[in-house]
Write an enzyme that holds these catalytic residues in place. Sequence first.
Site, PDB file in Angstrom:
ATOM      1  N   LYS A  36       0.845  -1.205   0.000  1.00  0.00           N
ATOM      2  CA  LYS A  36       0.000   0.000   0.000  1.00  0.00           C
ATOM      3  C   LYS A  36       0.877   1.250   0.000  1.00  0.00           C
ATOM      4  CE  LYS A  36      -3.895  -2.437   1.927  1.00  0.00           C
ATOM      5  NZ  LYS A  36      -4.587  -3.002   3.093  1.00  0.00           N
ATOM      6  N   GLN A  72      -5.067  -1.906   9.197  1.00  0.00           N
ATOM      7  CA  GLN A  72      -4.907  -3.229   8.584  1.00  0.00           C
ATOM      8  C   GLN A  72      -5.531  -4.305   9.482  1.00  0.00           C
ATOM      9  OE1 GLN A  72      -3.697  -3.619   5.498  1.00  0.00           O
ATOM     10  NE2 GLN A  72      -4.038  -5.814   5.563  1.00  0.00           N
ATOM     11  N   ASP A  95     -11.404   2.373   3.275  1.00  0.00           N
ATOM     12  CA  ASP A  95     -11.710   0.947   3.125  1.00  0.00           C
ATOM     13  C   ASP A  95     -13.214   0.741   2.903  1.00  0.00           C
ATOM     14  OD1 ASP A  95      -9.719  -1.032   3.215  1.00  0.00           O
ATOM     15  OD2 ASP A  95      -9.424  -0.787   5.377  1.00  0.00           O
TER      16      ASP A  95
HETATM   17  N1  GUN Z   1      -6.832  -7.207   5.560  1.00  0.00           N
HETATM   18  C1  GUN Z   1      -6.976  -7.941   4.436  1.00  0.00           C
HETATM   19  N2  GUN Z   1      -7.539  -7.192   3.458  1.00  0.00           N
HETATM   20  C2  GUN Z   1      -7.740  -5.971   3.982  1.00  0.00           C
HETATM   21  C3  GUN Z   1      -8.283  -4.759   3.454  1.00  0.00           C
HETATM   22  O1  GUN Z   1      -8.712  -4.659   2.299  1.00  0.00           O
HETATM   23  N3  GUN Z   1      -8.322  -3.706   4.323  1.00  0.00           N
HETATM   24  C4  GUN Z   1      -7.880  -3.797   5.598  1.00  0.00           C
HETATM   25  N4  GUN Z   1      -7.978  -2.704   6.369  1.00  0.00           N
HETATM   26  N5  GUN Z   1      -7.373  -4.907   6.111  1.00  0.00           N
HETATM   27  C5  GUN Z   1      -7.302  -5.979   5.305  1.00  0.00           C
END
Ligand code: GUN
Length: 293
Positions: A53, A97, A120
Amino acid sequence: MATIIDGKQVAAEVKARVAKEAQRLGDELGITPGLAVIIVGNDPASKIYVSNKKKACDEVGFYSEVIRKPEKTTQRELLEIIDTLNKRIDIDGILVQLPLPKHISEKAVISAISPKKDVDAFSPFNVGKVMIGESVFLPCTPAGVMELIKSTGVELSGKNCVVIGRSNIVGKPTALLLLQQNATVTICHSKTQNLAEVCSKADVLVSAVGKPNFVTADMVKEGAVVIDVGINHNEDGKLCGDVKFDEVEPKAGFITPVPGGVGPMTIAMLMENTLKATILKEKSSAKKAAKKQ
Ligand code: GUN
C-alpha cells in the site's frame, strides 16, 4: 480457451488515472492526498499488504504514513491514534490493517474512523451508503472485481451472477454492486444446497471462499466470466486462488489468474478512494469558505 483478465494491467490503468489527477491537484491547488496506514502486531501477510500500500502511494504521488504498533497495543491507544488522524488536515484516508490482535475490537476501531476518511469503506456509515446506492467510497476488493468485469466488455444487465462467499468485506458488497448493475444475483455459502448446479448457471461467477481448488469445471458455465478473489496457499506453499485454474480456464470465457488478478486491483481502488477523499475535503472547505464571504 478463456481470455485471461490481466489485473496488473487494469490496476496500472486505474493508478495512472489517479496519478494524473493527483498531479493536477498538486499543480492547481498545491495539495497532496495523504493516506495513513496503521498496523498492529507482526502478521507476516499484513506486513506485505501494508508495504504494498505504501509503495502504491509512492507510485501515484500521495503522501503516506505507516504507523507500526506492537501486538500489546491497547484498544484505547489505538483509538487515540485514530482520533488524532481524524483531526489531521494532511491525512485524507485512514486504514487500519486487519486482522487486529484478539484483545482489540475491530468493530470499535473501524467505527472510530471518520466516515470521510474511511477509504476501506468498512464503517457502518459507508456500508449503509453502499447498501442504498449512495456510496461515497466503494469497498476496495468488490470495486476491483467490478472494474475487472467491466474490462471484459461483458454487459451485466439481466445476467445471472453468482457470488460464492458472504463476508461483509467481499461477498455481500460484491453482490450489491452486481445488483446495482441490474444483474440477477445469487449469494452462495457453506449451507447452500446443490452448489455446483447453482454455480453452473452463472454468466458471471465470483469466488470469495478462501479454499484452494474449490471451484471446479463442473461448476462453471461454458463461456462464463470467472473472477477468483481467493488468496490461498496450496500444499506446496504456492500462492493460489479458489479456482482450479487449469481445469476451469478451457471452459470459461474470461478468467482472472492468482496472483495477478483481483489482488492488484484492491490497492488500485484504495488509491482511487484516497484521491476521492481528498477531492471531497477540498470541495467541502471551498464551500465553507464561500459561505463565510
Ligand atoms: N486485511 C486484508 N484485506 C484488507 C483490506 O482490504 N483492508 C484492511 N484494512 N485490512 C485488510
